[in-house]
Every structure is written in C-alpha cells, then in structure tokens.
Write a protein that holds these residues in place. Structure first.
Motif, PDB file in Angstrom:
ATOM      1  N   HIS A 180       0.825  -1.209   0.000  1.00  0.00           N
ATOM      2  CA  HIS A 180       0.000   0.000   0.000  1.00  0.00           C
ATOM      3  C   HIS A 180       0.863   1.264   0.000  1.00  0.00           C
ATOM      4  O   HIS A 180       0.601   2.215  -0.758  1.00  0.00           O
ATOM      5  N   GLU A 181       1.900   1.278   0.798  1.00  0.00           N
ATOM      6  CA  GLU A 181       2.757   2.471   0.879  1.00  0.00           C
ATOM      7  C   GLU A 181       3.452   2.729  -0.451  1.00  0.00           C
ATOM      8  O   GLU A 181       3.553   3.882  -0.890  1.00  0.00           O
ATOM      9  N   ASN A 182       3.921   1.658  -1.122  1.00  0.00           N
ATOM     10  CA  ASN A 182       4.563   1.818  -2.431  1.00  0.00           C
ATOM     11  C   ASN A 182       3.598   2.420  -3.445  1.00  0.00           C
ATOM     12  O   ASN A 182       3.947   3.319  -4.227  1.00  0.00           O
ATOM     13  N   ILE A 183       2.349   1.914  -3.424  1.00  0.00           N
ATOM     14  CA  ILE A 183       1.354   2.377  -4.396  1.00  0.00           C
ATOM     15  C   ILE A 183       1.022   3.845  -4.144  1.00  0.00           C
ATOM     16  O   ILE A 183       0.942   4.655  -5.091  1.00  0.00           O
ATOM     17  N   GLY A 219       1.889   9.869 -10.246  1.00  0.00           N
ATOM     18  CA  GLY A 219       1.230   8.781 -10.959  1.00  0.00           C
ATOM     19  C   GLY A 219      -0.278   8.811 -10.826  1.00  0.00           C
ATOM     20  O   GLY A 219      -0.851   9.559 -10.030  1.00  0.00           O
ATOM     21  N   ARG A 220      -0.919   7.994 -11.644  1.00  0.00           N
ATOM     22  CA  ARG A 220      -2.370   7.809 -11.560  1.00  0.00           C
ATOM     23  C   ARG A 220      -2.636   6.358 -11.170  1.00  0.00           C
ATOM     24  O   ARG A 220      -2.083   5.441 -11.784  1.00  0.00           O
ATOM     25  N   VAL A 221      -3.475   6.133 -10.185  1.00  0.00           N
ATOM     26  CA  VAL A 221      -3.896   4.787  -9.803  1.00  0.00           C
ATOM     27  C   VAL A 221      -5.409   4.703  -9.932  1.00  0.00           C
ATOM     28  O   VAL A 221      -6.132   5.569  -9.421  1.00  0.00           O
ATOM     29  N   VAL A 222      -5.857   3.679 -10.648  1.00  0.00           N
ATOM     30  CA  VAL A 222      -7.283   3.417 -10.812  1.00  0.00           C
ATOM     31  C   VAL A 222      -7.573   2.079 -10.147  1.00  0.00           C
ATOM     32  O   VAL A 222      -7.041   1.049 -10.561  1.00  0.00           O
ATOM     33  N   MET A 223      -8.375   2.100  -9.122  1.00  0.00           N
ATOM     34  CA  MET A 223      -8.745   0.887  -8.392  1.00  0.00           C
ATOM     35  C   MET A 223     -10.180   0.529  -8.763  1.00  0.00           C
ATOM     36  O   MET A 223     -11.118   1.254  -8.434  1.00  0.00           O
ATOM     37  N   LEU A 276      -7.425   0.926   0.904  1.00  0.00           N
ATOM     38  CA  LEU A 276      -7.396   0.870  -0.557  1.00  0.00           C
ATOM     39  C   LEU A 276      -6.903   2.170  -1.177  1.00  0.00           C
ATOM     40  O   LEU A 276      -6.388   2.165  -2.300  1.00  0.00           O
ATOM     41  N   GLY A 277      -7.105   3.281  -0.491  1.00  0.00           N
ATOM     42  CA  GLY A 277      -6.734   4.577  -1.045  1.00  0.00           C
ATOM     43  C   GLY A 277      -5.904   5.395  -0.074  1.00  0.00           C
ATOM     44  O   GLY A 277      -5.592   4.957   1.032  1.00  0.00           O
ATOM     45  N   PRO A 278      -5.573   6.608  -0.450  1.00  0.00           N
ATOM     46  CA  PRO A 278      -4.766   7.463   0.427  1.00  0.00           C
ATOM     47  C   PRO A 278      -5.549   7.966   1.636  1.00  0.00           C
ATOM     48  O   PRO A 278      -4.965   8.322   2.659  1.00  0.00           O
ATOM     49  N   TYR A 298      -3.666  13.540  -4.788  1.00  0.00           N
ATOM     50  CA  TYR A 298      -2.808  13.113  -3.685  1.00  0.00           C
ATOM     51  C   TYR A 298      -1.378  13.418  -4.086  1.00  0.00           C
ATOM     52  O   TYR A 298      -0.846  12.786  -5.007  1.00  0.00           O
ATOM     53  N   GLY A 299      -0.775  14.378  -3.412  1.00  0.00           N
ATOM     54  CA  GLY A 299       0.543  14.823  -3.838  1.00  0.00           C
ATOM     55  C   GLY A 299       0.463  15.382  -5.241  1.00  0.00           C
ATOM     56  O   GLY A 299      -0.373  16.232  -5.555  1.00  0.00           O
ATOM     57  N   GLU A 300       1.325  14.873  -6.118  1.00  0.00           N
ATOM     58  CA  GLU A 300       1.345  15.327  -7.514  1.00  0.00           C
ATOM     59  C   GLU A 300       0.449  14.482  -8.411  1.00  0.00           C
ATOM     60  O   GLU A 300       0.337  14.754  -9.607  1.00  0.00           O
ATOM     61  N   GLY A 301      -0.146  13.426  -7.864  1.00  0.00           N
ATOM     62  CA  GLY A 301      -0.912  12.496  -8.687  1.00  0.00           C
ATOM     63  C   GLY A 301      -2.386  12.469  -8.353  1.00  0.00           C
ATOM     64  O   GLY A 301      -2.903  13.298  -7.595  1.00  0.00           O
ATOM     65  N   VAL A 302      -3.066  11.482  -8.915  1.00  0.00           N
ATOM     66  CA  VAL A 302      -4.520  11.346  -8.747  1.00  0.00           C
ATOM     67  C   VAL A 302      -4.842   9.881  -8.445  1.00  0.00           C
ATOM     68  O   VAL A 302      -4.325   8.969  -9.099  1.00  0.00           O
ATOM     69  N   TYR A 303      -5.711   9.685  -7.459  1.00  0.00           N
ATOM     70  CA  TYR A 303      -6.187   8.344  -7.109  1.00  0.00           C
ATOM     71  C   TYR A 303      -7.686   8.270  -7.406  1.00  0.00           C
ATOM     72  O   TYR A 303      -8.443   9.186  -7.063  1.00  0.00           O
ATOM     73  N   VAL A 304      -8.105   7.157  -8.040  1.00  0.00           N
ATOM     74  CA  VAL A 304      -9.519   6.956  -8.372  1.00  0.00           C
ATOM     75  C   VAL A 304      -9.949   5.570  -7.905  1.00  0.00           C
ATOM     76  O   VAL A 304      -9.272   4.568  -8.174  1.00  0.00           O
TER      77      VAL A 304
END
Length: 831
Positions: A675-678, A686-690, A702-704, A784-790
């Motif tokens: 989870h911490e790496n992601i 980065g962009r993460v799509v869950m 699951l998310g930040p 989240y930071g410089e990226g986006v989590y979805v």
C-alpha cells in the motif's frame, strides 16, 4: 440406415453409464438404496446457492433421490478464474454443478431462466423471466422427478436479499400446487402424470432467524432439525466433508469450502402442505410398500445387503438379477425405471465391468470417417458374455464372446459421422434474452446433452439375462503432469470462422484491416467469404479464399472503413458453398476442475466507431479476478504491461497509470503489504485506478484516505445519470462527458459502491434504481501529492468488452485523472 443418437446426460457427466466402479463399501450402500423410495427436491436461483450439506445428507444418509433445481446457470455473475462472462460463464458453472453432483450424489436440473445480473425485486425478476414460463419449467421438473418434499434455499420475501433468490421460493411454492392440477400445462401429461408434493420447507437458519435455536424448541410442527454433520463410516467421511468438496467445485465464484467435521445442524421451516410432527418425511412411506404389497421384494433386498461379500462382490450378481426381475413386475413406472437403473449399475459394479469406445482424435469432423477402439473388461470371476454391440453406423456387431477374467477384449471399427450437429450447449443454439429458447421441449430441465455417438453394449449373464450399457465415444490421453484425462469426443463444424478480435475500435471514417482465421476441416478449393457489412460500414461484399489443404488455417484480411460518425455494427460473417452456409466459430473451455467443453457458436465481430481522446501512453495493469479490460485498453491506443505483486516492490515511475483489475484485493490480499509503495507512486505524479472489490472480509486500506465498501449497487443499466458537478476535471479531460455517454450500457451501472468516504474525495456522479435514493459511491476521485487516485465500482469490465462508447470516453478520463499526464499531448489514436 444410419441413426444418430443424442445421449441425455441428465444427472451426470460420466462418460459411460458405468464409467467408474465404486468401492465395495459403496456398492453395499447402493444395494441398501434399492429399498429406499423417497425423494427431495432442493430449489434455488443460482448454481452457487445450493446447500451441499443438505443435498449430501439426504442423498447419502437417507439414500433418497435428491436433486438440486437451479433456476439459472449463473450466467450473470463474475468469474474469479478467467475472463469468461455471460453465456460462456454459464457453460462453466453448469459443469461446476455437475461436478458437485458427482461428489455429493445428487441429480441436477435447470430451468430456461437467464441470470441477468443482480435484481432488487422479485417483481422485476418474474417480469424479465416471464413468470408463466418459469412456472412451466418448475412444474415440469416436479412432475418428472416426483419429490415427496421440496426445500427452498431462500424465503419468499425480502429477506432473500436478491430478486432471483426470492423468485426461486415464490416459484417453488406456486409450482407445488400447480403440479397436482391436471388443467395446468396439460401438454406435459403426455409424458408425466400430475404429482402432489407432500410438504414444502424453507431452509432457514440464523441468517434468516437469529433466534432459530430457541424458536425450534418452542414451536412444535414449525421447524425440522437435521444433523448434516453426521459421519458415514461406509464412505469414510462426514456429510460436511462431502459437502465441502462439492461446494469447492464453484471455483468461478471463489466458493472453496471447509471440509467440516462434527455435528452441524440445519433448520427447515415448514411452509405448506401436510403438517408434520417430527421429520420431513412424516407419513411418507419410503420403502417398496409405498406402491403396493412388496414384502418379498423388500426381503430380497435386505438379504442381498446382509449377504454381500466385500471381497467377492460378484457373488451378489445372481441375487441382484432376481431383485431386478421382481422390480420389473411392479406397477409404478417411475420407481421401476429408477430402481432398474440402480440395479444395473450395481451389477456392473460388482463385476468391475468397464466398456469404452475410444477415439484416436480429440475432435471429429462432420462427415469424416473415423476408426474407433471398442474395449470391454470383466474384472470378476462371474461368467459374462458380450453378446453384441450396436450403434448408429451399423445395425449390430455380433461377438457372442465369453469375456476372460480381467482381460481386455479389443475391437476396431471404422465409420462415418452422419449427424449435422456440432458440439454446442443445447440451450445456446438459439438467440435469447432473459429466457433461453429451446426447440426441443423434451430437453426441459436437462443440464446438458452430448452429440457424441453412442454405442450400446449388450451382455448375457445368469440364466439368459441381459445387461445393457450405453457408452459414448470418448477421447482419452495421458498428461505427464495430470495423469489420465478424458472427455466425450468433440464434434467440429466442417468450416470454422474465427475473428482474431471480437471487438474492434475505429475512429470515425478510419480504415482498418479486420483479420479472420478460417479453417476448413474437410473442404478444399476456392470459395467466397462474406463479411456482412452494412449501415454505412464500407468494405467488400465478398472476398475470395483458397483452401489448399484441409485442417490448415487461412488468415484473411478484410479492409473496412467506419462511418464518419459514431456507429456500432455486429457483423456475422459467413462462407457460402452451393446452398450451404458456414457461419460457425469454435472454442474450447478447458479448466482442470470440469470436463472440457467445445462450443461452436455463430460467428460474430463487433465493430465500434467512436471519438475518444486519451492522455498517457504506458499503462500497467494488475489483473484481479480476470477480465478483458487490458485488451480493450490496447485497442484504445495504450501500451499495456501486465504486472504482478512482485512488480509493485520495484520502481513504477515508467508507467503513466496503474490500473487494478476487478477484485484485485479480494484475490491478492497481500497487496496490503504494498500500500505504501502504491501511494508513493501516486504522490510522485502517478495515476492509480482501483476497480471494484467486494466488501466480504475486506478490511484493508485501498486509497490514500479512508473509505468503506458497501453492497450497494445500481442494477438498472438505464438508470438516469445525475451529474453532480459538471465542472469536475474527471468529466472534462481529455473528453467532455455528458449524459449521452451513459446511453446503451449493459446489465448494470455498478456494484459494491464505496461508502463513508473521507471528505477529500470527490464523487461527481450518482445513480439510483427505481424507488431508491441516489448513490454517489461509484466514482471517488482525489488529488494526492502530484498524482490522482480513483476508486471506481462502475462495471467497466462489462461495458468495455460490450463496446459501449461512453464507457471508453469516461474510462480514458479516469486513467488521466482528469489532468494532463507528464505534459504528454492528448491523442486520438485508436489502433
């Protein structure tokens, strides 16, 4: 005259009537069962709804005829072991149920209802299925099986939690009365008689009644209680252990079960019928005297059981022949047929008798000549003569050969396959919506049929007695890892058309080459291929194809130009030779836990013209339960790399986005360790799509920021989309999303919506089923930071393979997070 016989594999997937010999202890128990004339029918909605403990208990402890009636084949569910969905998933789940019945000893029935996905109301379910049609099938099965008792898996009300579940109980309760009425479905009475079920129970428990233990003690005549954890010393297992093995066949649903030991109580709630005082079979005679005065027959069965010699079981054959003759003189055709079959199976088992018809090839072609190896072995000291073998290709092969003890008798025979039926599930031969269309009414309720040729072996034994065995042709081979494997021989179409992609995306006006693999199994020469283009899709009417040799695939490219606007076309290519049209594909479903299945569906290819922009180039995809989304992303123009758990501990910065497939955390709970790496990957741009995970047992981050998973879903694929914030970047970049993008979706909007999310998440859209409040947990977005989590529980795993244009546009936005990625330009680059 050539005849082609369909083997009705009504209750088993055994390759012959007597394909495997049981142990001596099991044979002895089967002798006891000859004297038991009782039956229980278990009603539910889906393959995985069954209570295998109850089926195992009644089948193996009480020795009743026990059957499971599943209204659907589970076509609308998810698949944890592969990417098959819809009809293909239904084929696999059918086989999983048949494997389960092989283990627990039950029989299997299905109705023609299609699992159209989660339904929130029984009214919707019965409307989609057409209640009268489903009642027809239920009454048919009751009249054919003649159960003394019906048990429903679910209550007939909202406690069942699913419209299909509730419907299964409602149908069972109504069908119980209708089956006894001669004015209801009178056409069925040409085959069966009316049948009055004694009583109906609901399989209740603490799930439905939390205080069931105390209620049972207080309410006499309301509940029955059975110990499904009893130990069977003959089988060397408890019914919980048998049920665990049976239940664990539902691998597509991820229902591996414990092999439970020790007492385990199930409760049955009386619903209708004749009142009872102690047991479910009160006032039901479960011996031969239920149909007449048959004390002599019952005594013969008892004597055979008591005198059975486990070291020399063949010594019971003459006694069994005597029992069979007495059964033939009884006056009830239903039980006469069942018990005669049981006795025949026991006789063969006592002799260790095996008959096989082996094909050197796994796959036959219609019209081709084949050489078969016909084999039979009597592994006992009982004198047995092979009298003759019959099949559709010849009237009789006379042998009159005395079989030597434990020695194979081998024969070879060549013949041509004269049928025009290739291997394909019978319920999929016609187009369907929410109800399968079956041409032959006689197949109602049947799990499957096989088109493999059937050979009838006739043996002479005893005092001019006869034993017959019907044996389908099988292909048998030895795998160096798995050992001996076999399945009924596949019957292939003469000509197979296979599109190399079942979905092809175009930009409006774009030209593309569509590739087909065309294989002629027996036809040579030059012929014409017709792609079937229409509705503004431009391409050749026909293309010449040259089959230089049979069996060698020919790769054919057809140039197609899409219309200058959004458009979809489902094409059905074909080849016409003379008056005959060839339009079948061929595929094989092969998993270790089921018998391999060949399908030969009508070929189709889905062409979709859509205008979609993408941002980003290189996508990492972590596969969860299995889906087709990675292939669809490649079609959109992304470069997709499949990654595993071990890759998450390495550098991830080379990927523009990482997408997690459906149920990834359910399948790989060790993802919690990464989870911490992601999250670090997201914070660095980065962009993460869950995609969705189920809520069962899920207590992982699951998310930040925190959010929970619910069981909320929107099952109406036409549900109005409420755009809460039209200015949200996720709805504007790189594609402007409007309500029109949510048109023509399939099966559902989404499932397992998020709930109780942190205020740092945005939820720009909501949906609701009729009569419910809007739910906005299908799409959560946060910077989240410089990226986006979805996190999204929208059913993209269904929409993208179905070619839904708006789903592609929205998913592209989700991948980008609604923002430009690494200053990359937006592309309109469908491959």
């Amino acid at each position: 005259m050539n005849k082609f016989v369909l083997l009705l594999l009504s209750f088993s997937i055994s390759f012959s009537t007597f394909a495997q010999n049981p142990s001596a202890g099991e044979i002895r128990q089967n002798i006891k069962k000859i004297g038991v004339l009782g039956s229980v029918l278990y009603f539910a909605a889906h393959p995985d709804d069954e209570n295998t403990r109850i089926i195992s208990y009644f089948s193996n402890e009480k020795l009743y005829e026990t059957a499971y009636f599943s209204l659907t084949r589970g076509d609308g569910g998810q698949n944890l072991i592969g990417d098959e969905k819809g009809d293909l998933l239904g084929v696999i789940r059918t086989q999983e149920l048949l494997q389960a019945r092989n283990i627990d000893g039950g029989k299997q029935y299905f109705s023609r209802a299609v699992d159209f996905g989660y339904s929130k109301t029984v009214d919707e379910t019965l409307t989609m299925w057409n209640e009268d049609s489903i009642l027809y099938d239920a009454v048919w099965v009751i009249r054919e099986f003649q159960p003394d008792v019906i048990i429903t898996r679910f209550p007939p009300d909202d406690r069942a939690g699913h419209g299909h579940h509730t419907a299964s109980a409602v149908i069972a309760i109504k069908a119980m009365d209708l089956a006894a009425d001669p004015t209801v479905f009178p056409d069925q009475l040409e085959r069966f008689t009316t049948w009055q079920v004694k009583r109906l129970f609901i399989n209740t428990g603490k799930w439905w009644e939390p205080k069931i233990d105390s209620l049972y003690n207080k309410m006499d005549g309301k509940y029955a209680k059975i110990n499904v954890g009893e130990y069977n010393s003959v089988l060397g297992e408890s019914y919980g252990e048998i049920a665990g093995k049976s239940r664990s066949q539902h691998k597509t649903q991820g229902f591996g079960a414990e092999l439970s030991k020790g007492n385990n109580w199930e409760y049955l709630e009386f619903n209708k019928g004749e009142a009872f005082s102690s047991g479910v079979m009160d006032n039901v005679v479960t011996g031969w005297n239920r149909i007449g005065k048959y004390d002599v027959l019952e005594n013969e069965i008892k004597k055979c059981y008591e005198n059975f010699n486990e070291n020399e079981p063949w010594k019971s054959v003459d006694q069994l022949l005597k029992i069979r003759k007495q059964i033939a003189a009884t006056n009830d055709n239903h039980w006469k047929q069942i018990k005669t079959q049981e006795v025949n199976e026991i006789i063969a088992s006592c002799m260790g008798l095996i008959a096989e018809v082996l094909s050197p090839d796994e796959m036959w072609v219609l019209g081709n000549k084949e050489k078969l190896n016909l084999k039979v072995i009597n592994r006992s000291a009982y004198p047995l003569k092979l009298k003759e073998i019959k099949s559709f290709d010849f009237d009789s092969l006379f042998t009159n050969t005395l079989l030597e003890q434990n020695e194979w008798l081998d024969m070879e025979r060549s013949f041509s396959l004269s049928s025009d039926k290739s291997s394909h599930p019978y319920w999929l031969r016609n187009e369907h919506n929410a109800f399968f269309q079956i041409s032959d009414k006689g197949l109602t309720g049947k799990p499957e049929i096989s088109v493999a040729p059937i050979f009838k072996f006739t043996f002479e034994l005893g005092n001019n007695e006869v034993l017959e065995m019907e044996v389908p042709v099988i292909y048998k081979y030895v795998d160096r890892v798995k050992g001996e494997l076999s399945h009924t021989v596949f019957i292939s179409p003469e000509l197979i058309i296979h599109p190399l992609s079942e979905l092809i995306l175009f930009k409006p006006g774009e030209k593309k080459q569509i590739e087909f693999q065309v294989t002629s199994m027996s036809i040579t020469g030059k012929h014409y291929f017709y792609p079937g283009l229409e509705n503004g899709w431009i391409g050749p009417e026909k293309v010449e194809i040259d089959f230089k040799s049979a069996g060698k695939p020919v790769y054919l490219n057809v140039e197609v130009q899409a219309p200058n606007k959004g458009s979809e076309l489902l094409i059905h290519p074909y080849i016409k030779i003379g008056d005959k049209r060839y339009d079948q594909d061929r595929m094989i479903l092969d998993y270790d836990h089921i018998e391999a299945q060949m399908l030969s569906p009508k070929v189709h290819d889905n062409l979709v013209s859509l205008d979609v922009n993408i941002s980003g180039e290189h996508i990492a995809y972590f596969e969860g339960a299995g889906d087709e989304v990675p292939k669809m992303l490649s079609e959109m123009g992304y470069y997709v790399t499949m990654i595993g758990v071990e890759d998450l501990g390495k550098g991830l910065s080379q990927y523009d986005a990482i997408i997690f497939g459906v149920r990834a955390y359910n399948v790989f709970p060790e993802l919690e360790n990464y989870h911490e790496n992601i999250m670090s990957y997201v914070s660095e741009g980065g962009r993460v799509v869950m995609q969705y995970n189920t809520s069962r047992g899920m207590d992982l981050p699951l998310g930040p920021y925190p959010f929970s998973l619910s069981r909320d879903r929107v099952t109406d694929e036409y549900a109005k989309t409420n755009i809460i914030d039209a200015s949200d970047p996720i709805l504007n970049y790189p594609n402007k999303i409007t309500e029109a993008d949510f048109d023509n979706w399939v099966q559902e909007r989404g499932l397992y919506f998020a709930s109780d999310w942190d205020t740092k998440y945005r939820s720009p859209i909501s949906w609701n089923d009729p009569g419910e409040d809007p739910s906005s947990g299908s799409l959560l977005v946060t910077d989240y930071g410089e990226g986006v989590y979805v996190y999204t529980s929208i059913s993209f795993f269904r929409q993208l393979p179905a070619g839904v244009p708006g789903a592609y546009r929205l998913f592209s936005n989700i991948i980008s997070g609604g923002k430009k990625i690494k200053n990359l330009e937006v592309k309109n680059d469908i491959r």
